[in-house]
Design a protein around this motif. Sequence first.
Motif, PDB file in Angstrom:
ATOM      1  N   PRO A 136      41.250  45.494  17.156  1.00 20.85           N
ATOM      2  CA  PRO A 136      39.520  45.500  16.841  1.00 20.85           C
ATOM      3  C   PRO A 136      39.106  47.245  16.858  1.00 20.85           C
ATOM      4  O   PRO A 136      39.852  47.886  17.450  1.00 20.85           O
ATOM      5  N   ALA A 137      38.153  47.169  16.009  1.00 19.51           N
ATOM      6  CA  ALA A 137      37.482  48.650  15.753  1.00 19.51           C
ATOM      7  C   ALA A 137      36.848  48.974  17.284  1.00 19.51           C
ATOM      8  O   ALA A 137      36.892  50.256  17.471  1.00 19.51           O
ATOM      9  N   ARG A 138      36.519  48.185  18.260  1.00 21.02           N
ATOM     10  CA  ARG A 138      35.821  48.629  19.202  1.00 21.02           C
ATOM     11  C   ARG A 138      36.340  47.332  20.327  1.00 21.02           C
ATOM     12  O   ARG A 138      36.664  46.393  19.907  1.00 21.02           O
ATOM     13  N   PRO A 139      36.150  47.686  21.589  1.00 22.85           N
ATOM     14  CA  PRO A 139      36.434  46.720  22.498  1.00 22.85           C
ATOM     15  C   PRO A 139      35.608  45.602  22.578  1.00 22.85           C
ATOM     16  O   PRO A 139      34.628  45.449  22.144  1.00 22.85           O
ATOM     17  N   LEU A 140      36.279  44.173  22.510  1.00 19.12           N
ATOM     18  CA  LEU A 140      35.662  43.144  22.564  1.00 19.12           C
ATOM     19  C   LEU A 140      35.299  42.377  24.121  1.00 19.12           C
ATOM     20  O   LEU A 140      35.808  42.855  24.950  1.00 19.12           O
ATOM     21  N   PHE A 141      34.420  41.634  23.828  1.00 25.60           N
ATOM     22  CA  PHE A 141      33.769  40.900  25.101  1.00 25.60           C
ATOM     23  C   PHE A 141      33.358  39.791  24.495  1.00 25.60           C
ATOM     24  O   PHE A 141      32.859  39.408  23.519  1.00 25.60           O
ATOM     25  N   ILE A 142      33.249  38.741  25.607  1.00 27.35           N
ATOM     26  CA  ILE A 142      32.682  37.349  25.387  1.00 27.35           C
ATOM     27  C   ILE A 142      31.391  36.847  25.783  1.00 27.35           C
ATOM     28  O   ILE A 142      31.340  36.682  26.730  1.00 27.35           O
TER      29      ILE A 142
END
Length: 246
Positions: free
Chosen positions: A153-159
Amino acid sequence: MPRHLLLRLEAPLIAFGGETIDNFGVIRDFPALSMLTGLFANALGWRREDCELHDRLQSRLLIGSRLNTPIQRLREYQTAQLFEKDQGWTTFSAPEGRASSPSYSMQADGRKSLTWQRYRDYHASLNVLVALRLEPSDDAPTLDDLAVALDHPARPLFIGRKPCLPSKRIFAGWQEADNVLHALQLAHLPQTDGKQSLRMQWPDGEGSLVGDCMIDLCDERNWTSGVHGGWRPVREGSFIPQGAQT
């Protein structure tokens, strides 16, 4: 048979956000179409102003979800003392303050403040499998592009919300199936006692189950205005797995 991309949404805290009412941040049982669009957009490195890209991807997504664990909800109580003349920097690179209000009360040091309270709901220790495909399938981004973006991912992922960090790899492989419901019934079945039923939600026209029900769901976002609107028909139902995959 069509190929479906599988996602594993699993974390100590998950927030499938619904309609915010006053200071209550409620949640839904299943992930919204707009949430998954935002998840992929974040992984791809898109920005909020890339409205046309968001809208196009959202319109192509056919998603279904399966709850592999029972729903457990918790509510977080948040409070903050806000001062009348406080200023903070915004994404527009300019300080922004708060307007005066009768709600502010005088403190001993002569400053006016108010206490802001809000409540945020979360799912606790939830495990959700998502199966999806894109129509048309050949446009960019493709399913392969989305799979690569999830792993890099280009940036951190969150749900759902930023505190909701995934505890496992989100990309969960591929499943060939006639439709979204069929993919949910086949993919990565959890170990059960042969009696536990698994709840699912999938688009209308992507399969049916005995006893399922159809509802109109408002979970599409207008990415230009930022407002949710419009309704799409989905089905909800459950089935008892006849086997399990490791």
